[in-house]
Write an enzyme that holds these catalytic residues in place. Sequence first.
Site, PDB file in Angstrom:
ATOM      1  CG  HIS A 132      69.121  76.820   3.788  1.00 40.79           C
ATOM      2  ND1 HIS A 132      68.986  76.924   3.310  1.00 40.79           N
ATOM      3  CD2 HIS A 132      69.920  78.047   5.221  1.00 40.79           C
ATOM      4  CE1 HIS A 132      69.737  78.880   2.763  1.00 40.79           C
ATOM      5  NE2 HIS A 132      70.214  78.162   5.106  1.00 40.79           N
ATOM      6  CB  SER A 161      72.196  81.180   5.430  1.00 35.23           C
ATOM      7  OG  SER A 161      71.612  80.807   5.021  1.00 35.23           O
TER       8      SER A 161
END
Length: 307
Positions: free
Chosen positions: A192, A89
Site C-alpha cells: 500500500h 486490504s
Amino acid sequence: MIVAAFPGQGSQTPGFLAPWLELDGARERLERYSAAADVDLIAAGTEWDADRIRDTSVAQPLIVAASILSWQSLTDDERAAFGSIAGHSVGEIAALVAAGVISDIDGMRLVGARGRAMAQAAAEADTGMSAVVGGKEPDVLAAIEAAGLQPANFNGGGQIVAAGDRAGLQTLSENAPRGTRVIALQVAGAFHTRYMAPAAHALQAAVDAIDQVARPTVDLWTNSDGSLVDDGTRALELIVHQVQHPVRWDLCMAGFADRGITALIEFSPAGALVGLAKRGLRGTPTAALSSPDDLAAARDLLAESAS
C-alpha cells in the site's frame, strides 16, 4: 446492521486451515481454489511453517480462501442477515465474493495474481512494515514522514502502520513518538505504498480477465475512503488502486458506526479486525470465526443482533 469483516495479510498461522477441512465438501472446494490461485492451499494451510506461509504469493490466496470457506460455512439465511460487508486490504477480494460481485473462482484467480505481483514488487527492494500503536495521530504521521516512510494502514483504534525501507523502519523504531509502541510486522514488503506500483499492471490484467461482474447484493465498503461502493466494476477498479494507496480501515469503522452497527463478525483467519473493533467500535458485540468451533458463537450473535 451486522457487518461481515474479512481480514488482511498477516492473519495466517501454521496449520490454521486444518479444522476447516473437516467440513463436508471443504477439501474439494479448496482443491478448486488451489487450481485457480496456482497455490497448494491444503498443504499451505495444514503443513507449511510460518516462514513459508509468510510469502506474499502464498499468504494472500491462503487468507482469502479461508475467508471464503468460512463465509460459505454459514447457511443462505445466515449470510442474508448481514447488512454490510468489508475487507481489510487483500480481504477486500473475499468481500467482493461475499457481496456477489465476482464468483469465488474468479476471486481466487484474482488473489493469486495479486499475491504474485506484490511478491515480485516486494522483491525489488528491502522493505517492510511496522505498526505504530498509541500516540497522537499528527505526531505519528510526522515521525513516519521524518523517517522517510509512508503511512500504509490507518487501522483506527490508535494504530497506524508505516511502510518503507528497512533503514527507515529502524529509524522510526529508535525515534518512536511519545506514548507509542512500534511493532515490526511479519510481512515481506511495503504494501500500500509507492513500492507496489509495479504490481498494478499485472493486477489490472487479472481484473480485465473477469467476465462476470455484478452489482453488490449488500452494502459493500471500500478501504479507499471508507465509503460504500454500489457498482461492481468500480469495486474492482479500487482493488487495483489499493495496492499502492493506504488502507483506510479507520474510515470504514467510522462508517459502520454512522450506519448503526449492531455486531461485527470476522471470518477466518479471524482476530485482528475484532481487536481493532474492540478499540475503535467500543461496545459493539463481536465474534471471531477462527475455526468451525466458533460457528455456534457466531450464529448466536447473528440471532441476537437480528432480533
